[in-house]
Write an enzyme that holds these catalytic residues in place. Structure first.
Site, PDB file in Angstrom:
ATOM      1  N   HIS A  16     -26.769  30.285  69.873  1.00 52.94           N
ATOM      2  CA  HIS A  16     -27.297  30.598  71.210  1.00 52.94           C
ATOM      3  C   HIS A  16     -26.826  29.595  72.281  1.00 52.94           C
ATOM      4  O   HIS A  16     -27.465  29.463  73.328  1.00 52.94           O
ATOM      5  CB  HIS A  16     -28.827  30.637  71.167  1.00 52.94           C
ATOM      6  CG  HIS A  16     -29.480  29.308  70.880  1.00 52.94           C
ATOM      7  ND1 HIS A  16     -30.683  29.202  70.223  1.00 52.94           N
ATOM      8  CD2 HIS A  16     -29.113  28.036  71.151  1.00 52.94           C
ATOM      9  CE1 HIS A  16     -31.005  27.929  70.120  1.00 52.94           C
ATOM     10  NE2 HIS A  16     -30.065  27.193  70.681  1.00 52.94           N
ATOM     11  N   HIS A 197     -24.778  21.296  64.804  1.00 52.29           N
ATOM     12  CA  HIS A 197     -24.565  20.556  66.050  1.00 52.29           C
ATOM     13  C   HIS A 197     -25.595  19.450  66.185  1.00 52.29           C
ATOM     14  O   HIS A 197     -26.692  19.529  65.641  1.00 52.29           O
ATOM     15  CB  HIS A 197     -24.548  21.441  67.293  1.00 52.29           C
ATOM     16  CG  HIS A 197     -25.796  22.222  67.649  1.00 52.29           C
ATOM     17  ND1 HIS A 197     -26.384  23.141  66.811  1.00 52.29           N
ATOM     18  CD2 HIS A 197     -26.535  22.252  68.790  1.00 52.29           C
ATOM     19  CE1 HIS A 197     -27.431  23.700  67.417  1.00 52.29           C
ATOM     20  NE2 HIS A 197     -27.553  23.165  68.618  1.00 52.29           N
ATOM     21  N   GLU A 244     -31.933  24.225  63.588  1.00 51.79           N
ATOM     22  CA  GLU A 244     -32.202  25.565  64.153  1.00 51.79           C
ATOM     23  C   GLU A 244     -31.898  26.670  63.138  1.00 51.79           C
ATOM     24  O   GLU A 244     -32.440  27.767  63.230  1.00 51.79           O
ATOM     25  CB  GLU A 244     -31.376  25.793  65.427  1.00 51.79           C
ATOM     26  CG  GLU A 244     -31.840  24.951  66.614  1.00 51.79           C
ATOM     27  CD  GLU A 244     -31.019  25.181  67.885  1.00 51.79           C
ATOM     28  OE1 GLU A 244     -31.492  24.779  68.953  1.00 51.79           O
ATOM     29  OE2 GLU A 244     -29.893  25.724  67.819  1.00 51.79           O
TER      30      GLU A 244
HETATM   31  C1  DHB Z   1     -26.094  23.012  73.121  1.00 51.13           C
HETATM   32  C2  DHB Z   1     -26.482  23.724  72.003  1.00 51.13           C
HETATM   33  C3  DHB Z   1     -27.806  24.149  71.841  1.00 51.13           C
HETATM   34  O1  DHB Z   1     -28.282  24.823  70.754  1.00 51.13           O
HETATM   35  C4  DHB Z   1     -28.723  23.899  72.835  1.00 51.13           C
HETATM   36  O2  DHB Z   1     -29.959  24.402  72.691  1.00 51.13           O
HETATM   37  C5  DHB Z   1     -28.358  23.159  73.958  1.00 51.13           C
HETATM   38  C6  DHB Z   1     -27.028  22.725  74.095  1.00 51.13           C
HETATM   39  C7  DHB Z   1     -24.678  22.565  73.303  1.00 51.13           C
HETATM   40  O3  DHB Z   1     -23.838  22.806  72.436  1.00 51.13           O
HETATM   41  O4  DHB Z   1     -24.371  21.997  74.341  1.00 51.13           O
HETATM   42 FE    FE Z   2     -30.621  25.187  70.814  1.00 46.93          FE
END
Ligand code: DHB
Ligand code: FE
Length: 289
Positions: A16, A197, A244
């Site tokens: 997302h 991430h 997540e």
């Molecule tokens: C990013 C990814 C995310 O899941 C989020 O909630 C906010 C930022 C990103 O990759 O910058």
């Molecule tokens: Fe997120």
């Protein structure tokens, strides 16, 4: 025999990343950076046009937008008529309001709470990129979203977070709830967020493609096994925001094979690195009759 009750027809999984929403809203989907990402969703948009459900049950996480750090529900079900796209600091995204399905949502709340899961009932909230970016990826830029959506928010932002096992079991309970609703609705369940991430600290920028692809393999073929993986493994291997991914287990737990039925068919699988700071993963699983 004609259908008398609601049923789950498919599950959809997708990251997302907020920058994906910005790329769409600012007309940058054709750039060298973004084109390969959006190409991976072309099939998905056609698939959704061909398989538009009556309702989408959309599992996502709020990012301290609707729920501030003042109060943090672990699991929250949206029972409202409508939800507005949230202002996350740059103004609200120029996307349609999300129309809810209060009758089905109230039924699911009743059933799932009676199955001993403590849900928070939400009658008013704005929805952030966690919910609107998956809709944009799957639907493009329509005047209105193709069907009502029930937002289901999971706390994966502030520790402690729910385990993968609890998420999987919750998905099983949601399936029972949907199947006991006495209207012939076709329902899709979407699990969103991830993949690997980490947005802060010394490991900011971490991406682990090996972990992500093993997660996709196992989510398809051995979801109960994946559900047994403790949350610390996600944080260690997939980064602090990689947690997540436990939300995908809610959608996966709602599929037939988690209730003793046939395994789903993989209609689409896509993986792309990077989008902003994130690995993007995407799956479509169709129920087999
Ligand atoms: C990013 C990814 C995310 O899941 C989020 O909630 C906010 C930022 C990103 O990759 O910058
Ligand atoms: Fe997120």
């Amino acid at each position: 025999m004609s259908q008398t009750h609601a049923r789950i027809t498919a599950s959809v999984y997708t990251s997302h990343v907020p920058a994906i929403g910005a790329a769409l809203d600012l007309g940058k989907t054709g750039t060298e950076y973004w084109a390969p990402l959006f190409k991976g969703y072309e099939l998905s948009k056609q698939w959704l046009r061909d398989h538009t459900p009556d309702v989408i049950f959309l599992v996502y996480n709020d990012h301290a937008t609707a729920f501030s750090l003042d109060f943090i529900p672990t699991f929250a079900i949206g029972c409202a008529e409508q939800y507005q796209p949230a202002d996350e600091g740059w103004g609200a995204r120029p996307v349609p309001p999300v129309i809810g399905h209060p009758e089905l949502a109230a039924h699911i709340a009743q059933s799932v709470i009676q199955q001993d899961f403590d849900l928070t009932i939400v009658n008013k909230m704005d929805v952030d990129h966690g919910l609107t970016v998956p809709l944009s990826l799957m639907c493009g830029q329509p005047q209105a979203w193709p069907c009502p959506v029930i937002p289901f928010a999971v706390n994966v932002v502030q520790y402690p977070v729910p385990s993968g096992r609890r998420c999987f079991q919750l998905g099983q309970a949601i399936r029972r709830a949907i199947e006991s609703f006495d209207r012939p609705l076709n329902v899709q369940i979407w699990g969103t967020g991830g993949m690997s991430h980490q947005l802060q600290g010394p490991r900011a920028g971490l991406i682990n493609s090996e972990f992500d692809n093993a997660f996709l393999d196992r989510l398809i073929a051995d979801p109960a096994g994946q559900a047994a993986v403790p949350h610390i493994d996600y944080v260690r291997e997939a980064g602090s925001e990689g947690i997540e991914l436990v939300m995908w287990l809610i959608a996966r737990g709602a599929m037939a094979d988690a209730a003793g039925g046939p395994a789903p068919r993989v209609a689409h699988r896509f993986y792309h690195v990077p989008a902003s700071n994130t690995a993007v993963g995407h799956l479509i699983l169709e129920e087999q009759s």
